[in-house]
Scaffold this motif. Structure first.
Motif, PDB file in Angstrom:
ATOM      1  N   ALA A 417       0.821  -1.207   0.000  1.00 24.96           N
ATOM      2  CA  ALA A 417       0.000   0.000   0.000  1.00 24.96           C
ATOM      3  C   ALA A 417       0.853   1.255   0.000  1.00 24.96           C
ATOM      4  N   VAL A 418       1.872   1.283   0.862  1.00 24.66           N
ATOM      5  CA  VAL A 418       2.754   2.448   0.895  1.00 24.66           C
ATOM      6  C   VAL A 418       3.501   2.574  -0.432  1.00 24.66           C
ATOM      7  N   GLY A 419       3.913   1.448  -0.986  1.00 28.47           N
ATOM      8  CA  GLY A 419       4.574   1.486  -2.289  1.00 28.47           C
ATOM      9  C   GLY A 419       3.680   2.080  -3.361  1.00 28.47           C
ATOM     10  N   PHE A 420       2.385   1.729  -3.309  1.00 33.92           N
ATOM     11  CA  PHE A 420       1.450   2.244  -4.313  1.00 33.92           C
ATOM     12  C   PHE A 420       1.277   3.755  -4.181  1.00 33.92           C
ATOM     13  N   VAL A 421       0.964   4.233  -2.970  1.00 35.31           N
ATOM     14  CA  VAL A 421       0.732   5.685  -2.826  1.00 35.31           C
ATOM     15  C   VAL A 421       2.034   6.462  -3.019  1.00 35.31           C
ATOM     16  N   TYR A 422       3.147   5.871  -2.561  1.00 34.14           N
ATOM     17  CA  TYR A 422       4.447   6.529  -2.691  1.00 34.14           C
ATOM     18  C   TYR A 422       4.867   6.635  -4.153  1.00 34.14           C
ATOM     19  N   SER A 423       4.428   5.661  -4.968  1.00 36.07           N
ATOM     20  CA  SER A 423       4.818   5.651  -6.381  1.00 36.07           C
ATOM     21  C   SER A 423       4.308   6.886  -7.113  1.00 36.07           C
ATOM     22  N   TRP A 424       3.227   7.483  -6.625  1.00 33.00           N
ATOM     23  CA  TRP A 424       2.710   8.688  -7.276  1.00 33.00           C
ATOM     24  C   TRP A 424       3.684   9.852  -7.148  1.00 33.00           C
ATOM     25  N   SER A 425       4.473   9.852  -6.080  1.00 35.25           N
ATOM     26  CA  SER A 425       5.489  10.903  -5.958  1.00 35.25           C
ATOM     27  C   SER A 425       6.568  10.718  -7.008  1.00 35.25           C
ATOM     28  N   ARG A 426       6.868   9.482  -7.337  1.00 35.35           N
ATOM     29  CA  ARG A 426       7.884   9.192  -8.356  1.00 35.35           C
ATOM     30  C   ARG A 426       7.373   9.562  -9.738  1.00 35.35           C
ATOM     31  N   LEU A 427       6.104   9.239 -10.001  1.00 34.44           N
ATOM     32  CA  LEU A 427       5.509   9.610 -11.278  1.00 34.44           C
ATOM     33  C   LEU A 427       5.446  11.130 -11.400  1.00 34.44           C
ATOM     34  N   SER A 428       5.093  11.777 -10.306  1.00 38.53           N
ATOM     35  CA  SER A 428       5.048  13.241 -10.292  1.00 38.53           C
ATOM     36  C   SER A 428       6.417  13.834 -10.585  1.00 38.53           C
ATOM     37  N   ALA A 429       7.454  13.230  -9.988  1.00 38.06           N
ATOM     38  CA  ALA A 429       8.809  13.761 -10.172  1.00 38.06           C
ATOM     39  C   ALA A 429       9.271  13.630 -11.617  1.00 38.06           C
ATOM     40  N   VAL A 430       8.818  12.577 -12.290  1.00 36.72           N
ATOM     41  CA  VAL A 430       9.176  12.399 -13.700  1.00 36.72           C
ATOM     42  C   VAL A 430       8.708  13.602 -14.506  1.00 36.72           C
ATOM     43  N   PHE A 431       7.444  13.958 -14.331  1.00 30.83           N
ATOM     44  CA  PHE A 431       6.875  15.047 -15.117  1.00 30.83           C
ATOM     45  C   PHE A 431       7.266  16.414 -14.582  1.00 30.83           C
ATOM     46  N   SER A 432       7.334  16.541 -13.247  1.00 37.28           N
ATOM     47  CA  SER A 432       7.662  17.851 -12.678  1.00 37.28           C
ATOM     48  C   SER A 432       9.081  18.275 -13.022  1.00 37.28           C
ATOM     49  N   SER A 433       9.997  17.311 -13.209  1.00 34.81           N
ATOM     50  CA  SER A 433      11.367  17.668 -13.591  1.00 34.81           C
ATOM     51  C   SER A 433      11.382  18.345 -14.959  1.00 34.81           C
ATOM     52  N   PHE A 434      10.546  17.831 -15.887  1.00 32.49           N
ATOM     53  CA  PHE A 434      10.434  18.459 -17.204  1.00 32.49           C
ATOM     54  C   PHE A 434       9.723  19.809 -17.110  1.00 32.49           C
ATOM     55  N   VAL A 435       8.675  19.859 -16.263  1.00 34.23           N
ATOM     56  CA  VAL A 435       7.939  21.112 -16.097  1.00 34.23           C
ATOM     57  C   VAL A 435       8.835  22.183 -15.493  1.00 34.23           C
ATOM     58  N   ILE A 436       9.637  21.803 -14.475  1.00 35.26           N
ATOM     59  CA  ILE A 436      10.540  22.776 -13.854  1.00 35.26           C
ATOM     60  C   ILE A 436      11.565  23.272 -14.863  1.00 35.26           C
ATOM     61  N   ALA A 437      12.095  22.358 -15.682  1.00 37.97           N
ATOM     62  CA  ALA A 437      13.046  22.771 -16.715  1.00 37.97           C
ATOM     63  C   ALA A 437      12.389  23.747 -17.686  1.00 37.97           C
ATOM     64  N   PHE A 438      11.137  23.476 -18.049  1.00 39.13           N
ATOM     65  CA  PHE A 438      10.404  24.350 -18.968  1.00 39.13           C
ATOM     66  C   PHE A 438      10.137  25.714 -18.320  1.00 39.13           C
ATOM     67  N   VAL A 439       9.665  25.689 -17.042  1.00 38.69           N
ATOM     68  CA  VAL A 439       9.372  26.934 -16.332  1.00 38.69           C
ATOM     69  C   VAL A 439      10.649  27.739 -16.121  1.00 38.69           C
ATOM     70  N   LEU A 440      11.753  27.053 -15.823  1.00 36.88           N
ATOM     71  CA  LEU A 440      13.030  27.740 -15.646  1.00 36.88           C
ATOM     72  C   LEU A 440      13.440  28.473 -16.912  1.00 36.88           C
ATOM     73  N   LYS A 441      13.194  27.837 -18.044  1.00 31.38           N
ATOM     74  CA  LYS A 441      13.560  28.433 -19.327  1.00 31.38           C
ATOM     75  C   LYS A 441      12.664  29.620 -19.673  1.00 31.38           C
ATOM     76  N   GLU A 442      11.366  29.485 -19.354  1.00 31.20           N
ATOM     77  CA  GLU A 442      10.401  30.505 -19.755  1.00 31.20           C
ATOM     78  C   GLU A 442      10.188  31.615 -18.726  1.00 31.20           C
ATOM     79  N   ALA A 443      10.272  31.258 -17.426  1.00 33.90           N
ATOM     80  CA  ALA A 443       9.919  32.233 -16.377  1.00 33.90           C
ATOM     81  C   ALA A 443      11.023  32.431 -15.351  1.00 33.90           C
ATOM     82  N   GLY A 444      12.157  31.746 -15.520  1.00 37.49           N
ATOM     83  CA  GLY A 444      13.278  31.945 -14.618  1.00 37.49           C
ATOM     84  C   GLY A 444      13.074  31.319 -13.244  1.00 37.49           C
ATOM     85  N   VAL A 445      13.972  31.640 -12.326  1.00 42.52           N
ATOM     86  CA  VAL A 445      13.969  31.059 -10.993  1.00 42.52           C
ATOM     87  C   VAL A 445      12.708  31.449 -10.218  1.00 42.52           C
ATOM     88  N   THR A 446      12.239  32.672 -10.391  1.00 43.13           N
ATOM     89  CA  THR A 446      11.025  33.125  -9.712  1.00 43.13           C
ATOM     90  C   THR A 446       9.832  32.268 -10.112  1.00 43.13           C
TER      91      THR A 446
END
Length: 480
Positions: A417-446
């Protein structure tokens, strides 16, 4: 009298165990006997051994951000991506790790429930050490990311197993403090990897890129596997959930004898406890009272990852984007990294005094304020001060939710059960890493820290509105 004790059955409702009975009569006795153990050296030794495994695991997990500038400098990766999901940037390296973590937690979390906490703890450690060693010799983005993905699978399994193992071995009166100590020891890997990166990443000792030395250094954990294997017992709760009462009794008796000898007086009588659930499956996660907990933790994990790894994995790159040199950014992050184990150590004093959910909500608020201020900082003192505050808040949240999520499910499905709910953080990190890279490029550190602040607000709402209270309760009573 001894014969009568040996044949007596414990009352299921009261859940009391007779410590001198030659066999376990029910699973409630296991829980009650574990929870009455005082905090002696024997108990803390188990916590230390699991914490040492967590140290090596976090070393391998968290060196990502620290070696990123070196990977860019060597020409293997680029700091930004050509498109939102480009495969040659730092974001792809971070995403590869979290893809592996996602698979390890969602698809392999059941392994610890099926084969035991002890075996999976040691074998998953060997898995990710071997994978990272191979990764250190790669020269292309494709194979670098592939082996980081493979190592992520092992790290994901290990993360779930250590938390489950810890929650089941630690008595209820020190469960929060045990997780705090575990995280303090584990997060001491942060200043270690930060300092090694500061020394090695800008250089190429013996003609070998510095980032490769940092990756290889984590392999020393393999030397400790035999020590873990020899000194860690199997979880008595897990053994009882499998109906292996004689083995559970034998493990507990050895522990009780050692604890009683160190305690210097007879152990207190076991208190009442609910029985350990012996049968449960994936479907039980979606039945009351677990359904609400599962939904809450999925929402929590999707967004807490943005705050924690959005800072931890990106801080050197964010500093470089603010005009700080690679060498200086690694120096700053080394100083910031020194605060990593301090957060859980501070948390040691509040772990079993305040409700877990309240601590998470408050520290998420601190993360929002400090992050927005960090995005505007330019002076070295302010950068380091706010970086330390973000690290403290993030790591207090980390040890608190690792304790909290383990408390919300029964032993029979805890790892799954913990593995299942915890896995969503890993899936989130996959996409958020790309989103952060995109936001960093378009909107900077702020823009990046604005994105993180929004995520942490959702963390506060999910835990604050949906989270149950768990402080001072046995695992079994929380699960009923």
């Amino acid at each position: 009298m001894a014969i009568m004790q040996g044949t007596s059955r414990l009352d299921d409702a009261a859940g009391r165990a007779l410590t001198d009975a030659p066999a376990i009569a029910d699973t409630a006795g296991i829980s009650a006997r574990l929870d009455r153990l005082p905090a002696t050296r024997a108990v803390w030794k188990l916590v230390f051994l699991l914490s040492l495994g967590f140290f090596f695991e976090l070393y391998d997990l968290l060196f990502t951000g620290y070696v990123a500038p070196g990977l860019v400098k060597s020409g293997i990766l680029t700091s930004t991506t050509a498109g939102l999901f480009g495969t040659t940037g730092v974001a792809s390296f971070i995403a590869a790790l979290f893809c592996g973590l996602f698979i390890g937690t969602i698809a392999c979390g059941f392994l610890a429930d099926r084969y035991g906490r002890r075996a999976i703890f040691t074998y998953s450690l060997l898995w990710y050490v071997a994978a990272n060693t191979v990764m250190a010799f790669q020269d292309t983005a494709l194979w670098l990311n592939f082996w980081r993905f493979v190592s992520g699978i092992g790290i994901g399994v290990e993360l779930v197993t250590i938390g489950t193992y810890m929650s089941e071995l630690a008595p209820k009166h020190l469960r929060g403090r045990a997780f705090a100590v575990c995280q303090a020891i584990g997060f001491s890997a942060v200043p270690v990897v930060a300092f090694l990166s500061y020394l090695l990443v800008p250089h190429a000792p013996f003609g070998f890129d510095g980032w490769r030395w940092v990756a290889l250094a984590g392999g020393v954990s393999a030397c400790f596997v035999w020590y873990f294997r020899r000194n860690l017992p199997e979880s008595p709760r897990w053994l009882a959930s499998k109906g292996r009462f004689d083995e559970a009794d034998a493990v507990l008796r050895r522990l009780e004898e050692t604890v009683a000898r160190q305690h210097g007086k007879p152990l207190p009588e076991p208190g009442p406890s609910d029985p350990i659930a012996r049968k449960a499956g994936f479907a039980d996660m979606w039945k009351p009272p677990y359904r609400t907990r599962t939904i809450m933790l999925i929402i929590f994990h999707i967004f807490q990852t943005v705050g924690f790894y959005g800072f931890a994995n990106w801080v050197p790159t964010l500093l470089v984007k603010q005009g700080v040199t690679v060498t200086s950014s690694l120096l700053y992050t080394t100083v910031i990294g020194l605060a990593a184990p301090v957060g859980p150590l501070l948390g040691y004093w509040i772990a079993d005094r305040f409700e877990r959910k309240h601590v998470i909500v408050f520290m998420a608020g601190v993360n929002i304020v400090a992050g927005l201020l960090f995005s505007q900082a330019s002076a070295a003192v302010m950068i380091v001060t706010l970086g330390v505050l973000l690290t403290l808040a993030g790591n207090i949240i980390s040890f608190t939710y690792h304790t909290y999520q383990q408390e919300l499910y029964p032993t029979a499905i805890r790892a799954r059960a913990v593995g299942f709910v915890y896995s969503w953080s890993r899936l989130s990190a996959v996409f958020s890493s790309f989103v952060i890279a995109f936001v960093l490029k378009e909107a900077g550190v702020t823009g990046v820290f604005g994105f993180i602040a929004g995520a942490m607000l959702l963390v506060m709402l999910s835990i604050g509105l949906m989270g149950p209270r768990t402080l001072g309760r046995s695992l079994e009573s929380i699960s009923h």
